[in-house]
Design a protein around this motif. Structure first.
Motif, PDB file in Angstrom:
ATOM      1  N   GLU A 183       0.820  -1.212   0.000  1.00 42.42           N
ATOM      2  CA  GLU A 183       0.000   0.000   0.000  1.00 42.42           C
ATOM      3  C   GLU A 183       0.854   1.262   0.000  1.00 42.42           C
ATOM      4  OE1 GLU A 183      -3.053  -0.113   2.991  1.00 42.42           O
ATOM      5  OE2 GLU A 183      -3.254  -2.281   2.828  1.00 42.42           O
ATOM      6  N   LYS A 184       2.061   1.174  -0.491  1.00 42.13           N
ATOM      7  CA  LYS A 184       2.951   2.340  -0.553  1.00 42.13           C
ATOM      8  C   LYS A 184       2.597   3.149  -1.798  1.00 42.13           C
ATOM      9  CE  LYS A 184       6.572  -0.367   1.695  1.00 42.13           C
ATOM     10  NZ  LYS A 184       7.913  -1.011   1.543  1.00 42.13           N
ATOM     11  N   TYR A 185       1.603   4.019  -1.661  1.00 42.86           N
ATOM     12  CA  TYR A 185       1.045   4.725  -2.808  1.00 42.86           C
ATOM     13  C   TYR A 185       2.091   5.481  -3.621  1.00 42.86           C
ATOM     14  CZ  TYR A 185      -3.296   3.952  -0.176  1.00 42.86           C
ATOM     15  OH  TYR A 185      -4.339   3.406   0.508  1.00 42.86           O
ATOM     16  N   GLU A 186       3.084   6.049  -2.932  1.00 46.23           N
ATOM     17  CA  GLU A 186       4.064   6.886  -3.628  1.00 46.23           C
ATOM     18  C   GLU A 186       4.930   6.090  -4.598  1.00 46.23           C
ATOM     19  OE1 GLU A 186       5.951   5.344   0.121  1.00 46.23           O
ATOM     20  OE2 GLU A 186       3.999   6.175  -0.455  1.00 46.23           O
ATOM     21  N   THR A 187       5.100   4.805  -4.374  1.00 51.88           N
ATOM     22  CA  THR A 187       5.853   3.963  -5.313  1.00 51.88           C
ATOM     23  C   THR A 187       4.931   3.057  -6.128  1.00 51.88           C
ATOM     24  OG1 THR A 187       6.227   2.388  -3.503  1.00 51.88           O
ATOM     25  CG2 THR A 187       7.994   3.978  -3.987  1.00 51.88           C
ATOM     26  N   LEU A 188       3.789   2.699  -5.563  1.00 49.84           N
ATOM     27  CA  LEU A 188       2.843   1.852  -6.270  1.00 49.84           C
ATOM     28  C   LEU A 188       2.269   2.562  -7.491  1.00 49.84           C
ATOM     29  CD1 LEU A 188       1.131  -0.705  -6.548  1.00 49.84           C
ATOM     30  CD2 LEU A 188      -0.478   0.267  -4.889  1.00 49.84           C
ATOM     31  N   GLY A 189       1.931   3.835  -7.359  1.00 50.60           N
ATOM     32  CA  GLY A 189       1.359   4.580  -8.478  1.00 50.60           C
ATOM     33  C   GLY A 189       2.267   4.594  -9.708  1.00 50.60           C
ATOM     34  N   PRO A 190       3.538   5.020  -9.564  1.00 50.37           N
ATOM     35  CA  PRO A 190       4.444   4.976 -10.721  1.00 50.37           C
ATOM     36  C   PRO A 190       4.665   3.570 -11.262  1.00 50.37           C
ATOM     37  CG  PRO A 190       5.315   6.427  -9.021  1.00 50.37           C
ATOM     38  CD  PRO A 190       4.137   5.718  -8.416  1.00 50.37           C
TER      39      PRO A 190
ATOM     40  N   ILE B 299       2.450   1.149 -11.331  1.00 53.79           N
ATOM     41  CA  ILE B 299       1.286   0.822 -12.154  1.00 53.79           C
ATOM     42  C   ILE B 299       1.399   1.487 -13.517  1.00 53.79           C
ATOM     43  CG2 ILE B 299      -1.190   1.305 -12.392  1.00 53.79           C
ATOM     44  CD1 ILE B 299      -1.446   0.738  -9.383  1.00 53.79           C
ATOM     45  N   LYS B 300       1.773   2.733 -13.545  1.00 58.08           N
ATOM     46  CA  LYS B 300       1.938   3.434 -14.827  1.00 58.08           C
ATOM     47  C   LYS B 300       2.968   2.715 -15.698  1.00 58.08           C
ATOM     48  CE  LYS B 300       3.092   7.903 -16.895  1.00 58.08           C
ATOM     49  NZ  LYS B 300       1.878   7.987 -17.730  1.00 58.08           N
ATOM     50  N   GLY B 301       4.039   2.213 -15.067  1.00 52.44           N
ATOM     51  CA  GLY B 301       5.083   1.528 -15.821  1.00 52.44           C
ATOM     52  C   GLY B 301       4.636   0.235 -16.465  1.00 52.44           C
ATOM     53  N   GLN B 302       3.534  -0.336 -15.989  1.00 53.33           N
ATOM     54  CA  GLN B 302       3.034  -1.578 -16.577  1.00 53.33           C
ATOM     55  C   GLN B 302       2.574  -1.385 -18.014  1.00 53.33           C
ATOM     56  OE1 GLN B 302       4.471  -3.573 -14.342  1.00 53.33           O
ATOM     57  NE2 GLN B 302       2.721  -4.970 -14.395  1.00 53.33           N
ATOM     58  N   TRP B 303       2.267  -0.144 -18.393  1.00 57.49           N
ATOM     59  CA  TRP B 303       1.853   0.140 -19.764  1.00 57.49           C
ATOM     60  C   TRP B 303       3.022   0.586 -20.649  1.00 57.49           C
ATOM     61  CZ3 TRP B 303      -2.148   1.130 -16.123  1.00 57.49           C
ATOM     62  CH2 TRP B 303      -3.370   0.509 -16.409  1.00 57.49           C
ATOM     63  N   SER B 304       4.246   0.359 -20.196  1.00 64.82           N
ATOM     64  CA  SER B 304       5.406   0.802 -20.977  1.00 64.82           C
ATOM     65  C   SER B 304       5.496   0.110 -22.333  1.00 64.82           C
ATOM     66  CB  SER B 304       6.701   0.576 -20.187  1.00 64.82           C
ATOM     67  OG  SER B 304       6.887  -0.815 -19.926  1.00 64.82           O
ATOM     68  N   PHE B 305       4.879  -1.060 -22.469  1.00 63.93           N
ATOM     69  CA  PHE B 305       4.927  -1.769 -23.754  1.00 63.93           C
ATOM     70  C   PHE B 305       4.248  -0.970 -24.862  1.00 63.93           C
ATOM     71  CE2 PHE B 305       0.879  -3.032 -21.958  1.00 63.93           C
ATOM     72  CZ  PHE B 305       0.028  -3.093 -23.053  1.00 63.93           C
ATOM     73  N   LEU B 306       3.373  -0.043 -24.493  1.00 67.34           N
ATOM     74  CA  LEU B 306       2.673   0.746 -25.509  1.00 67.34           C
ATOM     75  C   LEU B 306       3.607   1.658 -26.284  1.00 67.34           C
ATOM     76  CD1 LEU B 306      -0.527   1.764 -23.518  1.00 67.34           C
ATOM     77  CD2 LEU B 306      -0.335  -0.019 -25.263  1.00 67.34           C
ATOM     78  N   THR B 307       4.667   2.100 -25.634  1.00 64.86           N
ATOM     79  CA  THR B 307       5.581   3.049 -26.272  1.00 64.86           C
ATOM     80  C   THR B 307       6.992   2.491 -26.460  1.00 64.86           C
ATOM     81  OG1 THR B 307       6.006   4.028 -24.086  1.00 64.86           O
ATOM     82  CG2 THR B 307       4.305   5.066 -25.446  1.00 64.86           C
ATOM     83  N   ALA B 308       7.199   1.221 -26.127  1.00 65.52           N
ATOM     84  CA  ALA B 308       8.528   0.623 -26.288  1.00 65.52           C
ATOM     85  C   ALA B 308       8.949   0.546 -27.747  1.00 65.52           C
ATOM     86  CB  ALA B 308       8.553  -0.771 -25.663  1.00 65.52           C
ATOM     87  N   SER B 309       7.968   0.522 -28.650  1.00 66.51           N
ATOM     88  CA  SER B 309       8.223   0.528 -30.094  1.00 66.51           C
ATOM     89  C   SER B 309       6.959   1.061 -30.746  1.00 66.51           C
ATOM     90  CB  SER B 309       8.561  -0.879 -30.594  1.00 66.51           C
ATOM     91  OG  SER B 309       7.450  -1.743 -30.421  1.00 66.51           O
ATOM     92  N   THR B 310       6.885   0.959 -32.057  1.00 61.85           N
ATOM     93  CA  THR B 310       5.678   1.349 -32.790  1.00 61.85           C
ATOM     94  C   THR B 310       5.211   0.164 -33.634  1.00 61.85           C
ATOM     95  OG1 THR B 310       6.895   2.117 -34.732  1.00 61.85           O
ATOM     96  CG2 THR B 310       6.523   3.730 -32.953  1.00 61.85           C
ATOM     97  N   PRO B 311       3.946   0.141 -34.030  1.00 64.76           N
ATOM     98  CA  PRO B 311       3.512  -0.933 -34.933  1.00 64.76           C
ATOM     99  C   PRO B 311       4.334  -0.984 -36.219  1.00 64.76           C
ATOM    100  CG  PRO B 311       1.606   0.141 -33.986  1.00 64.76           C
ATOM    101  CD  PRO B 311       2.804   0.954 -33.567  1.00 64.76           C
ATOM    102  N   GLU B 312       4.657   0.192 -36.758  1.00 66.47           N
ATOM    103  CA  GLU B 312       5.499   0.219 -37.961  1.00 66.47           C
ATOM    104  C   GLU B 312       6.873  -0.375 -37.674  1.00 66.47           C
ATOM    105  OE1 GLU B 312       3.250   4.263 -38.159  1.00 66.47           O
ATOM    106  OE2 GLU B 312       3.818   2.798 -36.637  1.00 66.47           O
ATOM    107  N   GLY B 313       7.416  -0.057 -36.499  1.00 65.15           N
ATOM    108  CA  GLY B 313       8.718  -0.610 -36.133  1.00 65.15           C
ATOM    109  C   GLY B 313       8.683  -2.112 -35.970  1.00 65.15           C
ATOM    110  N   GLU B 314       7.573  -2.643 -35.453  1.00 63.73           N
ATOM    111  CA  GLU B 314       7.448  -4.087 -35.297  1.00 63.73           C
ATOM    112  C   GLU B 314       7.330  -4.779 -36.654  1.00 63.73           C
ATOM    113  OE1 GLU B 314       7.485  -5.901 -31.968  1.00 63.73           O
ATOM    114  OE2 GLU B 314       8.658  -4.060 -32.132  1.00 63.73           O
ATOM    115  N   VAL B 315       6.670  -4.124 -37.611  1.00 62.24           N
ATOM    116  CA  VAL B 315       6.627  -4.670 -38.966  1.00 62.24           C
ATOM    117  C   VAL B 315       8.032  -4.706 -39.557  1.00 62.24           C
ATOM    118  CG1 VAL B 315       5.858  -4.260 -41.330  1.00 62.24           C
ATOM    119  CG2 VAL B 315       4.245  -4.032 -39.436  1.00 62.24           C
ATOM    120  N   ASP B 316       8.773  -3.621 -39.390  1.00 56.78           N
ATOM    121  CA  ASP B 316      10.154  -3.578 -39.890  1.00 56.78           C
ATOM    122  C   ASP B 316      10.994  -4.690 -39.246  1.00 56.78           C
ATOM    123  OD1 ASP B 316       9.529  -1.414 -41.468  1.00 56.78           O
ATOM    124  OD2 ASP B 316      10.363   0.078 -40.089  1.00 56.78           O
ATOM    125  N   LYS B 317      10.787  -4.899 -37.955  1.00 59.13           N
ATOM    126  CA  LYS B 317      11.524  -5.960 -37.256  1.00 59.13           C
ATOM    127  C   LYS B 317      11.187  -7.319 -37.844  1.00 59.13           C
ATOM    128  CE  LYS B 317      11.915  -8.109 -32.668  1.00 59.13           C
ATOM    129  NZ  LYS B 317      11.457  -8.015 -31.250  1.00 59.13           N
TER     130      LYS B 317
END
Length: 446
Positions: free
Chosen positions: A407-414, A416-434
């Motif tokens: 329940e350490k909100y000050e570290t839990l909040g960030p 949780i936000k980091g769990q969505w990092s996969f959204l910006t780790a690359s782009t769909p175009e970049g994955e096609v190129d890969k």
């Protein structure tokens, strides 16, 4: 000279299967058939969310305008709230975190969402009442399909889009376990209960009372009402006319166990209210307004070591069925379909029925562009989708204060936000190129 078309059989007409069928059906060198067990295309559940990454895929597929028409509101690239978090397992709750990102959370009614794909599917591609019971490899590489109604079909590539209880996955893992003497693969066939039950309900927005003269929070932004071992997700769909809520209750000690056969059933409103007794009124008043909720047993898969074997391919929940805690299941299926469509488009006609592998100096080599395409799909999608599968499970524990952050909100909040990092780790175009880089590398090495 006549070149036979590559026959692609898609078993399962859900979101992933139709998202694959729509672009593939435009390719002259492919014959695409969708085999759906039901009598029509349909989706279970009500609400569905996607994020900016999936929206970009719709833009690249030329489908964004049609999806915009059925979204809860017009998708906007400005930064918006993904979720607003409250601590709610007490009479007086409080806001403690929010996650924002470009486009925020793009929301749909599932039936409306699926209809967009259906409207873009050419006639003659879909075959209903075709529940796959088995498949077999035949001489020359052909795959024979057997359906529950006693009919049969043939294909060159079988794509299992048949959900978390996938028949294709079960057959594939059993075959590989026997061929490669890997009995551990058998343990990956069946989904496992996460220890979580989800209650679901829909509320007309007109029935939700205002609060202190302002509209209810969930009509303004997607909400995450959090408590120990429980949480409630609520957001509007159908252009704001309906609020979809899902109330999760977990028994962590039962994670990774077997539940039984019946995963979805009706339940009483009293059961739901008792489960969330003592919670703040902002959350409970949503639950009170559904007389006939349903009860869902939340399962997921353990990460698979492969998605492709002998021209049989897994996609979506059949490959990486995950918990809904990141709102990522549909998006990952769509990205699977996007990448698989791109590499199959690139596979050259005329080489489909060549032998799968040849041996040179004791090593095995891919001998057709088709096998190279399927290998490129797997190498591109497997690490990402398996990561999201694991992250979704972790996220559910975070919302219920069962992660190492407690329940350490000050570290839990960030976190949780980091769990969505996969959204910006690359782009769909970049994955096609890969994927195309992997494809070309395999071809050049032959």
């Amino acid at each position: 000279m006549y070149t036979p078309k590559l026959r692609v059989a898609i078993c399962g007409g859900g979101i992933g299967g139709l998202c694959l069928a729509v672009p593939l059906s435009k390719q002259a060198h492919l014959q695409v058939d969708v085999y759906e067990a039901a009598g029509r295309f349909t989706e279970i559940g009500a609400g569905l969310m996607i994020w900016s990454r999936t929206w970009r895929i719709f833009e690249l597929l030329g489908l964004a305008a049609d999806f915009a028409k059925v979204a809860d509101s017009e998708p906007n690239p400005d930064v918006g709230i993904g979720f607003n978090y409250r601590r709610s397992d007490r009479p007086q709750g409080f806001h403690w975190n929010f996650v924002s990102m470009p486009y925020g959370c793009i929301r749909f009614h599932r039936a409306h969402f699926l209809d967009v794909f259906v409207e873009h599917l050419p006639p003659g591609v879909a075959h209903f009442g075709k529940r796959l019971v088995s498949y077999e490899r035949r001489a020359g590489g052909e795959i024979g399909l057997t359906f529950a109604d006693g009919t049969h079909a043939e294909c060159d590539v079988l794509v299992g889009c048949d959900g978390i209880k996938s028949v294709v996955r079960a057959e594939l893992l059993r075959s590989k376990a026997a061929e490669d003497a890997r009995p551990e693969l058998l343990k990956l066939i069946e989904p496992k209960w996460t220890g979580t039950i989800a209650y679901r309900g829909l509320v007309p927005s007109t029935e939700i009372p205002s609060r202190n003269g302002a509209k209810h929070d969930t009509l303004a932004t997607p909400m995450m009402y959090c408590g120990q071992n429980k949480h409630i997700v609520a957001y509007s769909i159908a252009q704001g006319h309906i609020v979809n809520w899902v109330a999760f209750a977990s028994e962590p000690e039962k994670d990774d166990t077997d539940y039984g056969a019946e995963w979805v059933k009706p339940c009483s409103k009293e059961e739901v209210l008792q489960t969330f007794s003592g919670w703040e009124s902002e959350a409970v008043e949503l639950l009170e307004r559904v007389d006939n909720p349903t009860k869902w047993v939340i399962h997921h898969l353990h990460p698979l070591p492969f998605y492709v074997a002998d021209r049989v391919v897994l996609l979506g929940d059949a490959a990486h069925g995950m918990t809904p805690h990141l709102g990522a299941g549909a998006g990952q299926a769509i990205e699977d379909a996007f990448i698989l469509a791109k590499v199959l488009e690139a596979a050259a006609p005329g080489e489909y029925r060549s032998s799968l592998k040849s041996e040179k100096n004791g090593l095995h080599y891919v001998t057709s562009t088709l096998d190279a395409a399927l290998a490129a799909y797997e190498q591109t999608r497997l690490p990402v989708a398996n990561h999201v599968l694991t992250s979704a499970d972790e996220s559910g524990k975070m919302y219920e204060f069962n992660s190492p952050f407690a329940e350490k909100y000050e570290t839990l909040g960030p976190a949780i936000k980091g769990q969505w990092s996969f959204l910006t780790a690359s782009t769909p175009e970049g994955e096609v190129d890969k994927a195309m880089g992997i494809f070309q590398g395999i071809i050049q090495a032959i």
